[in-house]
Design a protein around this motif. Structure first.
Motif, PDB file in Angstrom:
ATOM      1  N   VAL A  56       4.027 -43.624 -46.941  1.00 36.00           N
ATOM      2  CA  VAL A  56       5.336 -44.140 -46.520  1.00 36.00           C
ATOM      3  C   VAL A  56       6.385 -43.905 -47.600  1.00 36.00           C
ATOM      4  CG1 VAL A  56       6.625 -46.226 -45.937  1.00 36.00           C
ATOM      5  CG2 VAL A  56       4.375 -45.836 -44.925  1.00 36.00           C
ATOM      6  N   TYR A  62       9.028 -39.589 -43.999  1.00 38.25           N
ATOM      7  CA  TYR A  62       9.180 -41.005 -43.685  1.00 38.25           C
ATOM      8  C   TYR A  62      10.393 -41.607 -44.389  1.00 38.25           C
ATOM      9  CZ  TYR A  62       4.589 -40.761 -41.533  1.00 38.25           C
ATOM     10  OH  TYR A  62       3.526 -40.422 -40.725  1.00 38.25           O
ATOM     11  N   ARG A  63      10.700 -41.140 -45.596  1.00 29.82           N
ATOM     12  CA  ARG A  63      11.898 -41.632 -46.270  1.00 29.82           C
ATOM     13  C   ARG A  63      13.143 -41.268 -45.464  1.00 29.82           C
ATOM     14  NH1 ARG A  63       9.544 -39.633 -51.186  1.00 29.82           N
ATOM     15  NH2 ARG A  63      11.135 -37.992 -51.269  1.00 29.82           N
ATOM     16  N   TYR A  66      13.436 -43.724 -42.540  1.00 26.98           N
ATOM     17  CA  TYR A  66      13.983 -45.022 -42.956  1.00 26.98           C
ATOM     18  C   TYR A  66      15.473 -44.916 -43.247  1.00 26.98           C
ATOM     19  CZ  TYR A  66       9.584 -47.581 -43.278  1.00 26.98           C
ATOM     20  OH  TYR A  66       8.424 -48.233 -42.971  1.00 26.98           O
ATOM     21  N   THR A  69      17.277 -44.868 -40.001  1.00 27.80           N
ATOM     22  CA  THR A  69      17.234 -46.186 -39.359  1.00 27.80           C
ATOM     23  C   THR A  69      18.279 -47.121 -39.949  1.00 27.80           C
ATOM     24  OG1 THR A  69      14.863 -45.936 -38.909  1.00 27.80           O
ATOM     25  CG2 THR A  69      15.775 -48.164 -38.836  1.00 27.80           C
ATOM     26  N   PHE A  70      18.364 -47.176 -41.272  1.00 26.05           N
ATOM     27  CA  PHE A  70      19.314 -48.085 -41.912  1.00 26.05           C
ATOM     28  C   PHE A  70      20.747 -47.569 -41.784  1.00 26.05           C
ATOM     29  CE2 PHE A  70      15.451 -49.192 -44.574  1.00 26.05           C
ATOM     30  CZ  PHE A  70      15.204 -50.349 -43.850  1.00 26.05           C
ATOM     31  N   ALA A 220      17.856 -52.280 -36.384  1.00 23.74           N
ATOM     32  CA  ALA A 220      16.784 -51.654 -37.168  1.00 23.74           C
ATOM     33  C   ALA A 220      15.440 -51.723 -36.464  1.00 23.74           C
ATOM     34  CB  ALA A 220      16.686 -52.312 -38.542  1.00 23.74           C
ATOM     35  N   SER A 221      15.225 -52.766 -35.657  1.00 24.04           N
ATOM     36  CA  SER A 221      13.945 -52.932 -34.969  1.00 24.04           C
ATOM     37  C   SER A 221      13.985 -52.497 -33.508  1.00 24.04           C
ATOM     38  CB  SER A 221      13.507 -54.394 -35.041  1.00 24.04           C
ATOM     39  OG  SER A 221      14.469 -55.244 -34.426  1.00 24.04           O
ATOM     40  N   VAL A 237      12.317 -45.764 -37.295  1.00 27.07           N
ATOM     41  CA  VAL A 237      11.055 -46.398 -37.679  1.00 27.07           C
ATOM     42  C   VAL A 237      10.315 -46.996 -36.474  1.00 27.07           C
ATOM     43  CG1 VAL A 237       9.983 -48.176 -39.107  1.00 27.07           C
ATOM     44  CG2 VAL A 237      11.875 -46.813 -40.016  1.00 27.07           C
ATOM     45  N   LEU A 257       4.183 -48.858 -41.795  1.00 26.89           N
ATOM     46  CA  LEU A 257       5.584 -48.571 -41.482  1.00 26.89           C
ATOM     47  C   LEU A 257       6.307 -49.824 -41.016  1.00 26.89           C
ATOM     48  CD1 LEU A 257       5.151 -45.182 -39.568  1.00 26.89           C
ATOM     49  CD2 LEU A 257       6.307 -45.478 -41.764  1.00 26.89           C
ATOM     50  N   LEU A 261       9.355 -51.850 -42.995  1.00 27.13           N
ATOM     51  CA  LEU A 261      10.615 -52.071 -42.286  1.00 27.13           C
ATOM     52  C   LEU A 261      10.988 -53.550 -42.301  1.00 27.13           C
ATOM     53  CD1 LEU A 261      12.954 -51.106 -40.458  1.00 27.13           C
ATOM     54  CD2 LEU A 261      11.436 -51.481 -38.500  1.00 27.13           C
ATOM     55  N   ALA A 264      12.028 -54.559 -45.816  1.00 25.70           N
ATOM     56  CA  ALA A 264      13.320 -53.971 -46.186  1.00 25.70           C
ATOM     57  C   ALA A 264      14.475 -54.681 -45.488  1.00 25.70           C
ATOM     58  CB  ALA A 264      13.332 -52.483 -45.848  1.00 25.70           C
TER      59      ALA A 264
END
Length: 284
Positions: A56, A62-63, A66, A69-70, A220-221, A237, A257, A261, A264
């Motif tokens: 991760v 994967y970076r 993320y 996503t943010f 984000a979710s 994510v 993951l 999330l 973070a």
């Protein structure tokens, strides 16, 4: 009622809710966390491993997910603030009848499934959809815009999904505002912009902060809207967690993951909340 029973009464009243939270929130989260630390060994038995966390944090793929996503969460939150704060302010100035009608319009999208709303946006944002058709007929574009499976399309759909939460949060804060303070400022010669900046906005900041954190966390979710509008080309994510857990059956990596999330979002929310509160005290 004696003192011991009186002291134990609050615990008895909250016990059912605490049991439900423990059974359906705390325990699943602990199981998810424990799953992320284990990976199948050579003989098929689970073994403690941090390899999935190494993947991760160490894999640029994967970076990038993320970061996307943010970035999506931040852009949607800012747009919701720009739209939601004026809308909530207008709501506080409407008569009860028009306020009820306006609140129904604001909350109306929440009455239907997010999947239905997202499918509606998929129809609107398609190359042959209503948005592109209108732009072409008005002569604003020479060819249909590519909105589906793009970052812009996901932002548009997510703002529609999340802006009611911002309006509700800010409107709740402004409900506590004393209208006499605005009238007093105007009587003393303050301009409308000064009244908004020095009186209205400081009292709306708690609502903006709480609404912003809610919108940021929910964006984000979010899974359905990015999955439908973003498709396979624009992974975030939540869609990556879905792919790892249900498609690749890589539960340790998928749960890792999800844990990263969640941690973070929690750290970012706490950090932003404290920063805004500190600046709020210094300025106002």
């Amino acid at each position: 009622m004696n003192s011991s029973r009186r002291l134990s009464l609050p615990y008895g009243l909250t016990a059912p809710a605490a049991i439900v939270m423990l059974a359906f929130v705390a325990i699943p989260l602990l199981l998810t966390l424990s799953q992320s630390f284990y990976a199948p060994a050579a003989d098929g038995t689970p073994a403690f491993s941090l390899a999935q966390y190494g993947a991760v944090f160490g894999d640029p793929y994967y970076r990038g997910i993320y970061l996307r996503t943010f970035e999506l969460s931040a852009v949607v939150t800012l747009i919701c603030i720009v739209i939601g704060v004026p809308e909530a302010y207008v709501l506080t100035r409407l008569s009860p009848r028009w306020r009820a009608i306006s609140m129904f319009i604001v909350l109306g999208p929440l009455l239907m499934s997010v999947v239905v709303r997202t499918l509606g946006w998929a129809v609107l944002l398609d190359r042959g959809g209503l948005v592109n058709t209108a732009l072409l007929k008005l002569g604003l574009v020479d060819e249909p815009l590519r909105l589906m499976f793009t970052f812009t399309g996901v932002v548009i759909a997510m703002v529609h999904v999340q802006v009611p939460f911002m309006v509700l949060a800010v409107w709740t804060s402004l409900q506590k505002m004393d209208l006499a303070t605005e009238q007093a400022a105007e009587t003393l010669g303050a301009s409308a912009s000064t009244v908004l900046r020095r009186i209205v906005f400081p009292q709306a900041i708690p609502g903006v902060l709480s609404g912003g954190l809610i919108v940021f966390a929910l964006t984000a979710s979010a899974f359905a809207t990015p999955a439908i509008i973003g498709g396979r080309r624009l992974k975030v994510v939540p869609t990556s967690v879905y792919d790892e857990v249900l498609s690749s059956l890589n539960w340790p990596l998928g749960t890792a993951l999800a844990v990263v999330l969640m941690a973070a979002v929690l750290l970012i929310s706490i950090g932003i909340g404290r920063f805004v509160e500190r600046r709020y005290r210094q300025v106002f």
